[in-house]
Design a protein around this motif. Structure first.
Motif, PDB file in Angstrom:
ATOM      1  N   PRO A 296      50.603 125.245-100.531  1.00  0.00           N
ATOM      2  CA  PRO A 296      51.073 126.618-100.745  1.00  0.00           C
ATOM      3  C   PRO A 296      50.461 127.220-102.017  1.00  0.00           C
ATOM      4  O   PRO A 296      50.359 126.559-103.045  1.00  0.00           O
ATOM      5  N   GLY A 297      50.035 128.445-101.896  1.00  0.00           N
ATOM      6  CA  GLY A 297      49.475 129.147-103.048  1.00  0.00           C
ATOM      7  C   GLY A 297      47.981 128.926-103.248  1.00  0.00           C
ATOM      8  O   GLY A 297      47.356 129.643-104.024  1.00  0.00           O
ATOM      9  N   ALA A 298      47.405 127.959-102.579  1.00  0.00           N
ATOM     10  CA  ALA A 298      45.962 127.715-102.698  1.00  0.00           C
ATOM     11  C   ALA A 298      45.201 128.764-101.882  1.00  0.00           C
ATOM     12  O   ALA A 298      45.695 129.215-100.842  1.00  0.00           O
ATOM     13  N   PRO A 299      44.015 129.139-102.313  1.00  0.00           N
ATOM     14  CA  PRO A 299      43.258 130.186-101.615  1.00  0.00           C
ATOM     15  C   PRO A 299      42.514 129.667-100.378  1.00  0.00           C
ATOM     16  O   PRO A 299      41.312 129.891-100.214  1.00  0.00           O
ATOM     17  N   VAL A 300      43.227 128.981 -99.496  1.00  0.00           N
ATOM     18  CA  VAL A 300      42.575 128.349 -98.345  1.00  0.00           C
ATOM     19  C   VAL A 300      41.984 129.371 -97.367  1.00  0.00           C
ATOM     20  O   VAL A 300      40.985 129.080 -96.709  1.00  0.00           O
ATOM     21  N   ALA A 301      42.562 130.554 -97.269  1.00  0.00           N
ATOM     22  CA  ALA A 301      42.072 131.559 -96.318  1.00  0.00           C
ATOM     23  C   ALA A 301      40.635 131.979 -96.628  1.00  0.00           C
ATOM     24  O   ALA A 301      39.896 132.353 -95.721  1.00  0.00           O
ATOM     25  N   THR A 302      40.230 131.889 -97.883  1.00  0.00           N
ATOM     26  CA  THR A 302      38.853 132.231 -98.252  1.00  0.00           C
ATOM     27  C   THR A 302      38.006 130.989 -98.497  1.00  0.00           C
ATOM     28  O   THR A 302      36.843 130.942 -98.097  1.00  0.00           O
ATOM     29  N   ASP A 303      38.592 129.990 -99.145  1.00  0.00           N
ATOM     30  CA  ASP A 303      37.817 128.803 -99.520  1.00  0.00           C
ATOM     31  C   ASP A 303      37.434 127.927 -98.332  1.00  0.00           C
ATOM     32  O   ASP A 303      36.314 127.415 -98.273  1.00  0.00           O
ATOM     33  N   VAL A 304      38.345 127.727 -97.394  1.00  0.00           N
ATOM     34  CA  VAL A 304      38.075 126.822 -96.270  1.00  0.00           C
ATOM     35  C   VAL A 304      36.963 127.358 -95.365  1.00  0.00           C
ATOM     36  O   VAL A 304      36.023 126.619 -95.056  1.00  0.00           O
ATOM     37  N   PRO A 305      37.003 128.625 -94.933  1.00  0.00           N
ATOM     38  CA  PRO A 305      35.884 129.110 -94.118  1.00  0.00           C
ATOM     39  C   PRO A 305      34.538 129.029 -94.853  1.00  0.00           C
ATOM     40  O   PRO A 305      33.518 128.678 -94.249  1.00  0.00           O
ATOM     41  N   ALA A 306      34.541 129.321 -96.154  1.00  0.00           N
ATOM     42  CA  ALA A 306      33.295 129.230 -96.928  1.00  0.00           C
ATOM     43  C   ALA A 306      32.805 127.789 -96.996  1.00  0.00           C
ATOM     44  O   ALA A 306      31.609 127.517 -96.814  1.00  0.00           O
ATOM     45  N   PHE A 307      33.715 126.857 -97.256  1.00  0.00           N
ATOM     46  CA  PHE A 307      33.361 125.434 -97.323  1.00  0.00           C
ATOM     47  C   PHE A 307      32.812 124.948 -95.981  1.00  0.00           C
ATOM     48  O   PHE A 307      31.755 124.305 -95.920  1.00  0.00           O
ATOM     49  N   LEU A 308      33.506 125.277 -94.893  1.00  0.00           N
ATOM     50  CA  LEU A 308      33.052 124.835 -93.578  1.00  0.00           C
ATOM     51  C   LEU A 308      31.728 125.498 -93.202  1.00  0.00           C
ATOM     52  O   LEU A 308      30.888 124.878 -92.547  1.00  0.00           O
ATOM     53  N   GLY A 309      31.524 126.713 -93.639  1.00  0.00           N
ATOM     54  CA  GLY A 309      30.239 127.372 -93.415  1.00  0.00           C
ATOM     55  C   GLY A 309      29.103 126.629 -94.095  1.00  0.00           C
ATOM     56  O   GLY A 309      28.030 126.435 -93.509  1.00  0.00           O
ATOM     57  N   ARG A 310      29.340 126.169 -95.327  1.00  0.00           N
ATOM     58  CA  ARG A 310      28.316 125.376 -96.042  1.00  0.00           C
ATOM     59  C   ARG A 310      28.075 124.046 -95.340  1.00  0.00           C
ATOM     60  O   ARG A 310      26.931 123.596 -95.219  1.00  0.00           O
ATOM     61  N   MET A 311      29.136 123.414 -94.855  1.00  0.00           N
ATOM     62  CA  MET A 311      28.975 122.146 -94.143  1.00  0.00           C
ATOM     63  C   MET A 311      28.176 122.350 -92.853  1.00  0.00           C
ATOM     64  O   MET A 311      27.358 121.506 -92.488  1.00  0.00           O
ATOM     65  N   HIS A 312      28.401 123.495 -92.206  1.00  0.00           N
ATOM     66  CA  HIS A 312      27.648 123.817 -90.982  1.00  0.00           C
ATOM     67  C   HIS A 312      26.174 124.055 -91.311  1.00  0.00           C
ATOM     68  O   HIS A 312      25.286 123.574 -90.586  1.00  0.00           O
ATOM     69  N   GLU A 313      25.902 124.781 -92.383  1.00  0.00           N
ATOM     70  CA  GLU A 313      24.520 125.023 -92.788  1.00  0.00           C
ATOM     71  C   GLU A 313      23.774 123.731 -93.102  1.00  0.00           C
ATOM     72  O   GLU A 313      22.571 123.618 -92.832  1.00  0.00           O
ATOM     73  N   GLU A 314      24.489 122.746 -93.655  1.00  0.00           N
ATOM     74  CA  GLU A 314      23.885 121.440 -93.932  1.00  0.00           C
ATOM     75  C   GLU A 314      23.641 120.648 -92.646  1.00  0.00           C
ATOM     76  O   GLU A 314      22.933 119.662 -92.657  1.00  0.00           O
TER      77      GLU A 314
ATOM     78  N   ASP B 278      41.362 129.230 -87.481  1.00  0.00           N
ATOM     79  CA  ASP B 278      42.659 129.792 -87.883  1.00  0.00           C
ATOM     80  C   ASP B 278      43.737 128.708 -87.975  1.00  0.00           C
ATOM     81  O   ASP B 278      44.566 128.724 -88.884  1.00  0.00           O
ATOM     82  N   THR B 279      43.731 127.772 -87.042  1.00  0.00           N
ATOM     83  CA  THR B 279      44.713 126.685 -87.049  1.00  0.00           C
ATOM     84  C   THR B 279      44.512 125.780 -88.254  1.00  0.00           C
ATOM     85  O   THR B 279      45.476 125.369 -88.904  1.00  0.00           O
ATOM     86  N   ILE B 280      43.259 125.479 -88.567  1.00  0.00           N
ATOM     87  CA  ILE B 280      42.954 124.640 -89.737  1.00  0.00           C
ATOM     88  C   ILE B 280      43.443 125.322 -91.004  1.00  0.00           C
ATOM     89  O   ILE B 280      44.105 124.699 -91.843  1.00  0.00           O
ATOM     90  N   VAL B 281      43.145 126.609 -91.138  1.00  0.00           N
ATOM     91  CA  VAL B 281      43.587 127.359 -92.327  1.00  0.00           C
ATOM     92  C   VAL B 281      45.108 127.383 -92.399  1.00  0.00           C
ATOM     93  O   VAL B 281      45.691 127.181 -93.471  1.00  0.00           O
ATOM     94  N   ALA B 282      45.779 127.596 -91.280  1.00  0.00           N
ATOM     95  CA  ALA B 282      47.247 127.638 -91.269  1.00  0.00           C
ATOM     96  C   ALA B 282      47.839 126.292 -91.688  1.00  0.00           C
ATOM     97  O   ALA B 282      48.781 126.245 -92.488  1.00  0.00           O
ATOM     98  N   GLU B 283      47.294 125.195 -91.154  1.00  0.00           N
ATOM     99  CA  GLU B 283      47.803 123.863 -91.524  1.00  0.00           C
ATOM    100  C   GLU B 283      47.605 123.595 -93.017  1.00  0.00           C
ATOM    101  O   GLU B 283      48.500 123.064 -93.676  1.00  0.00           O
ATOM    102  N   LEU B 284      46.450 123.953 -93.530  1.00  0.00           N
ATOM    103  CA  LEU B 284      46.188 123.712 -94.952  1.00  0.00           C
ATOM    104  C   LEU B 284      47.024 124.631 -95.843  1.00  0.00           C
ATOM    105  O   LEU B 284      47.426 124.227 -96.934  1.00  0.00           O
ATOM    106  N   SER B 285      47.314 125.834 -95.377  1.00  0.00           N
ATOM    107  CA  SER B 285      48.176 126.749 -96.139  1.00  0.00           C
ATOM    108  C   SER B 285      49.577 126.173 -96.285  1.00  0.00           C
ATOM    109  O   SER B 285      50.222 126.337 -97.329  1.00  0.00           O
ATOM    110  N   GLU B 286      50.049 125.489 -95.240  1.00  0.00           N
ATOM    111  CA  GLU B 286      51.362 124.846 -95.312  1.00  0.00           C
ATOM    112  C   GLU B 286      51.339 123.656 -96.267  1.00  0.00           C
ATOM    113  O   GLU B 286      52.292 123.427 -97.010  1.00  0.00           O
ATOM    114  N   ARG B 287      50.259 122.880 -96.235  1.00  0.00           N
ATOM    115  CA  ARG B 287      50.148 121.700 -97.101  1.00  0.00           C
ATOM    116  C   ARG B 287      49.952 122.058 -98.564  1.00  0.00           C
ATOM    117  O   ARG B 287      50.403 121.339 -99.451  1.00  0.00           O
TER     118      ARG B 287
END
Length: 88
Positions: free
Chosen positions: A66-84, A55-64
């Protein structure tokens, strides 16, 4: 992987994040492999220090970004990195 909000992602022990100044790209340096990161992937992974939760990572990126779909894209991206196996 559905990432829980309390997850505190961090790079896996054998993985290093580096910036290649010549090519101006971020790299994940793994044993016997290098992965070239595109876009803001390096920015996201730099926040994965094991101290910040998702949640903190998403909040920081949302501030950096604005308007980017970080709430959906970041968890999905990190999930793929975890799977790798690149983050834990």
């Amino acid at each position: 992987m559905t990432a829980p909000a309390a997850w505190r992602p961090a790079l896996a022990p054998a993985v290093r994040l580096r910036h290649d100044r010549v090519r101006e790209v971020d790299l994940l340096v793994l044993p016997e492999r290098v992965v070239v990161l595109r876009g803001t992937a390096g920015t996201v992974l730099r926040l994965c220090d094991g101290d910040r939760d998702l949640d903190t990572i998403v909040a920081e990126l949302s501030e950096r970004f604005p308007g980017a779909p970080v709430a959906t894209d970041v968890p999905a991206f990190l999930g793929r990195m975890h799977e790798e196996g690149w983050i834990r």
